[in-house]
Every structure is written in C-alpha cells, then in structure tokens.
Motif scaffolding. Structure first.
Motif, PDB file in Angstrom:
ATOM      1  N   GLY A 151      61.238  96.069  -7.894  1.00 16.93           N
ATOM      2  CA  GLY A 151      62.410  96.236  -7.060  1.00 16.93           C
ATOM      3  C   GLY A 151      62.627  95.032  -6.159  1.00 16.93           C
ATOM      4  O   GLY A 151      62.248  93.909  -6.478  1.00 16.93           O
ATOM      5  N   ARG A 152      63.228  95.281  -5.016  1.00 14.01           N
ATOM      6  CA  ARG A 152      63.502  94.202  -4.061  1.00 14.01           C
ATOM      7  C   ARG A 152      62.245  93.876  -3.269  1.00 14.01           C
ATOM      8  O   ARG A 152      61.568  94.773  -2.749  1.00 14.01           O
ATOM      9  N   VAL A 153      61.909  92.590  -3.188  1.00 12.35           N
ATOM     10  CA  VAL A 153      60.711  92.166  -2.460  1.00 12.35           C
ATOM     11  C   VAL A 153      60.885  92.455  -0.970  1.00 12.35           C
ATOM     12  O   VAL A 153      61.901  92.084  -0.362  1.00 12.35           O
ATOM     13  N   ARG A 154      59.874  93.099  -0.393  1.00 12.55           N
ATOM     14  CA  ARG A 154      59.891  93.401   1.030  1.00 12.55           C
ATOM     15  C   ARG A 154      58.760  92.708   1.793  1.00 12.55           C
ATOM     16  O   ARG A 154      58.867  92.503   3.006  1.00 12.55           O
ATOM     17  N   ALA A 155      57.664  92.388   1.087  1.00 10.66           N
ATOM     18  CA  ALA A 155      56.528  91.741   1.746  1.00 10.66           C
ATOM     19  C   ALA A 155      55.743  90.931   0.729  1.00 10.66           C
ATOM     20  O   ALA A 155      55.641  91.304  -0.446  1.00 10.66           O
ATOM     21  N   VAL A 156      55.182  89.800   1.181  1.00 13.91           N
ATOM     22  CA  VAL A 156      54.281  88.980   0.370  1.00 13.91           C
ATOM     23  C   VAL A 156      53.047  88.682   1.214  1.00 13.91           C
ATOM     24  O   VAL A 156      53.163  88.199   2.343  1.00 13.91           O
ATOM     25  N   THR A 288      49.599  89.409  -3.155  1.00 10.36           N
ATOM     26  CA  THR A 288      50.130  90.757  -3.312  1.00 10.36           C
ATOM     27  C   THR A 288      51.603  90.718  -2.936  1.00 10.36           C
ATOM     28  O   THR A 288      51.944  90.235  -1.849  1.00 10.36           O
ATOM     29  N   VAL A 289      52.454  91.181  -3.837  1.00 10.34           N
ATOM     30  CA  VAL A 289      53.890  91.232  -3.570  1.00 10.34           C
ATOM     31  C   VAL A 289      54.307  92.696  -3.614  1.00 10.34           C
ATOM     32  O   VAL A 289      54.056  93.397  -4.603  1.00 10.34           O
ATOM     33  N   ILE A 290      54.922  93.151  -2.536  1.00  9.82           N
ATOM     34  CA  ILE A 290      55.318  94.553  -2.421  1.00  9.82           C
ATOM     35  C   ILE A 290      56.835  94.647  -2.411  1.00  9.82           C
ATOM     36  O   ILE A 290      57.508  93.991  -1.608  1.00  9.82           O
ATOM     37  N   GLY A 291      57.359  95.429  -3.320  1.00  6.65           N
ATOM     38  CA  GLY A 291      58.786  95.692  -3.357  1.00  6.65           C
ATOM     39  C   GLY A 291      59.079  97.129  -3.004  1.00  6.65           C
ATOM     40  O   GLY A 291      58.170  97.921  -2.736  1.00  6.65           O
ATOM     41  N   ASP A 292      60.361  97.492  -3.041  1.00 11.17           N
ATOM     42  CA  ASP A 292      60.707  98.876  -2.724  1.00 11.17           C
ATOM     43  C   ASP A 292      60.599  99.805  -3.934  1.00 11.17           C
ATOM     44  O   ASP A 292      60.894 100.990  -3.843  1.00 11.17           O
TER      45      ASP A 292
END
Length: 409
Positions: A151-156, A288-292
């Motif tokens: 999804g859309r990236v929110r945090a890296v 670590t890449v966190i998306g929605d």
C-alpha cells in the motif's frame, strides 16, 4: 556490458582525482568503445604508484589535479577523502568537465549547495556516487513498493550494524569531526538517500541522539598520519579482534559518535528512523518499510555479493510468524563489490556524461542526504533538540528535476 553503456563515436577520456581506497571504482570505467582512464592526480607517492598499477603505464600521473586540464578530459571521478571533494569538483565543473563525486557529496550543506549552484551556472553535468540505488536487494524493495505490495508507504526504518566500524572508521581521518562532520553523515548518507528513495520524499525536520560509547577509551597512536607509512584500512584490518574494546592504535583524534539514532519527518508525511552502530558483531543493513496495507523487511543485504531475502507480510493480521506472505529471493551477485551496484553506477555515469538523460541517482537527493545527516548531527550534539532541515533553492530543484537538461547545450 550493460545496455546503458553502449559504444559511442569516440571513447570518453576519463580522469581520476584521488587514487586511494575507492580508486578501484574507476577501473570499471575502462570500457572499450565507451571510455578509458587516461589521467590521474594524487599528491602522495603511494597514490601515484597505485594509479600506474590500476590503470596501466600509459596513464598520465600528476601530483596536482589542476594539471589535468591539459589532458583533454571529458569526465572525471573525484575520489578524494570526503572533506576534499569540493575544490576539485568545483574546478572541473568550471572547466566544463562532467564530474562524478563519490558519496557523500560534501561534509557541509554549504558545500553541497555550492556544487549544485556551480553545476547549474556552468551547465556542466554533475553525478554523485550513491551506489545503493543500484543494489539488487534495494531495487527489489523499490519494485515491491511501486507495485503496491504494502500500500502507501507510511514509515521507513533502517538499522545499520557496522560490524567492522572500529577498523573502517576509527583508525584514520574518518574519526575526526573536522573531516567528516560525523559518521551519521559520512557513513549514513548512503542509507539516508536510500530511505528518501524508498519513501518518495526528503527529510524536513529531525531529532537525534548519539554517543562515543566504546571507542573513546581505546588506545590511540601518536602522530596525526593516517597510519605509519600512510597505510590504508586493508593494511591494518583484522576481523579476529573481539570484543571492540580490544582494538588498538586508533586515530589520535576520535571525536565522532560510534552509535547514533535519528528520527525524521519527510515532506510527504512519511516518518523515518535510522540507527547506526559501529561495534556490533555483524555487518549489514536491515530496512523495514511499513505501508497502510502491509510491511516488508530484508534479511541480508547483498552488499558483499551474498544472497538476500525480502519478506512481505500483507494478507492478514497475526502474531509473530516467520512464514511471510511473499518471499523474494535476491541471488548472490556473480561479480563485483556491492552486489554489482558499482558497475551499474559507473556505467550510468559514463552514459550520462556522454549524452545526458535521466539517472537513478540525483545531485538533489545527494544534497538532501547530507542535509538530513548534518541536521541530525546538530540535533544529537544539542542533546536531541529538534532541528529543521533547510530546503534547496527551488530554481536548482527544477533544474535537476529536468536531469540537468539544457536545450542550449
């Protein structure tokens, strides 16, 4: 040969300024029909000897880079220590010679902005060697993001375990603030550029903490030379020394942090975290890449040509589970340091120097990595105070967004 570096009407004549530890990179520029290293400059006898060894007896070897203008150069690699990038880069930009600057672009934001302004004013092509953008593992991560896997990236987040940090960065000039600003910049510019690339934005404010936790007490040697006889890191590197407190003969001046942590907020709202430690037993990067709609993480980074794996969790909620929803294997590179990224980097520069066009790397992105790192360093030395990251002149942003394309060139 990569299709980005095809034979041209004539070979580019390439120069090298600074024939030190990173000079092997320029050997990749010897591509028949594309480019040839014809001139080198280094003030030290060892550097001059290495130039002949690396590039052959036919290469012109000079003591001063100013003397290279008589060698009819089309492009030049600036591979000096970081604090010495600016003057030769400015010199060749003014001379109209395409310039490759090894990362980081410079150790101060003022020097970065001066280099970008000179490239804009002279309309000379400027390229910065952020090779991680060509690293196979990170390219797979970027592809997964672009295809919407999380999804859309929110945090890296990035954790950088610098297991050989004592040997690599605390026995020579890297250990001095005056020559690096700090390792959050010198070493971290790589990762901060990658974080920006994955997140699709640039850092606008930061807070950070750091310390000289281990190497401040290690025995140091006398004298300010890089090491006796002007040695380089491979001359003293010994991976068998453990724990880090047993390391001896550190640089006489050690005033940079060996552990640091920073938090950033990007201009697109993405939140980032970068952590760097120079006394871990292992040496690799974990992103670590966190998306929605999920998250991904790499295990192994492929920097030394080893295989890596990228795991994606994006199907449902659960407790801990090692069996990710998608596992992407990144095979070991068949050749070249940094998983083949160095070769791709050099070939892209040669193509850009010859004919321009879009590139994976960006002088603006290189500047923004330094800006974020310098601001974070100011924060950690002010006990975690929030620091705003200065934005670049919009005229320069627009110019480099057009890939330095000047219709009147």
């Amino acid at each position: 040969m990569d299709d980005r570096a095809q034979p041209q009407d004539r070979e580019l004549r390439v120069g090298v300024v600074g024939v030190g530890q990173r000079a092997d990179l320029a050997t990749l520029a010897n591509l028949p029909g594309v480019a040839r290293v014809v001139s080198c400059a280094d003030p030290s006898p060892r550097g001059q000897d290495d130039a002949r060894r690396l590039f052959g007896d036919g290469v012109t070897v000079r003591e001063r880079y100013e003397e290279m203008l008589g060698d009819d150069l089309d492009a030049v690699f600036v591979l000096t220590p970081d604090d010495l990038h600016t003057r030769p880069a400015l010199f060749f930009l003014e001379a109209g010679v395409a310039v490759f600057v090894e990362k980081p672009l410079a150790i101060t934001l003022a020097d970065c902005d001066a280099l970008l302004a000179a490239a804009h004013r002279t309309r000379t092509r400027l390229y910065v060697g952020h090779n991680l953008r060509h690293l196979p593992m990170l390219r797979r991560v970027r592809e997964l993001i672009d295809t919407g896997a999380i999804g859309r990236v929110r945090a890296v987040w990035c954790r950088h375990f610098v297991g050989h940090g004592g040997d690599f960065y605390f026995k020579d000039w890297h250990a001095e603030r005056a020559r690096t600003t700090g390792l959050l910049l010198q070493k971290g510019a790589h990762d901060l550029d990658a974080i920006h690339w994955l997140a699709g934005g640039y850092t606008r404010d930061v807070v950070a903490q750091g310390a000289l936790a281990v190497y401040g007490d290690n025995p140091r040697r006398a004298g300010r030379e890089a090491a006796p006889g002007q040695e380089r890191m491979p001359d003293w590197f010994d991976p068998e020394i453990w724990p880090p407190a047993k390391l001896r003969d550190l640089h006489p001046v050690v005033d940079v942090e060996d552990i640091s942590m920073m938090l950033g907020r990007l201009d697109n709202g993405v939140l980032t975290s970068y952590q760097q430690c120079h006394f871990t037993p292992d040496y690799w990067r974990n992103y670590t890449v966190i998306g929605d709609e999920g998250r991904l993480e790499n295990f192994g980074d492929g920097i030394d040509g080893d295989p890596a794996t990228v795991k994606v969790w994006n199907r449902h909620r659960s407790g801990f589970r090692d069996d990710a929803d998608l596992v992407v294997a990144v095979p070991a590179a068949s050749e070249g340091l940094h998983g083949g990224a160095d070769r791709a980097l050099v070939e892209e520069f040669l193509r850009f120097a010859a004919s321009g066009g879009a590139t994976e790397t960006s002088p603006v992105a290189a500047r923004e990595a330094v800006a974020a790192a310098a601001s974070a360093t100011a924060s950690l030395r002010a006990h975690g105070a929030r620091v705003d990251v200065p934005a670049l002149d919009p005229v320069l942003v627009t110019y480099f967004a057009r890939h330095q394309d000047d219709p009147a060139r």
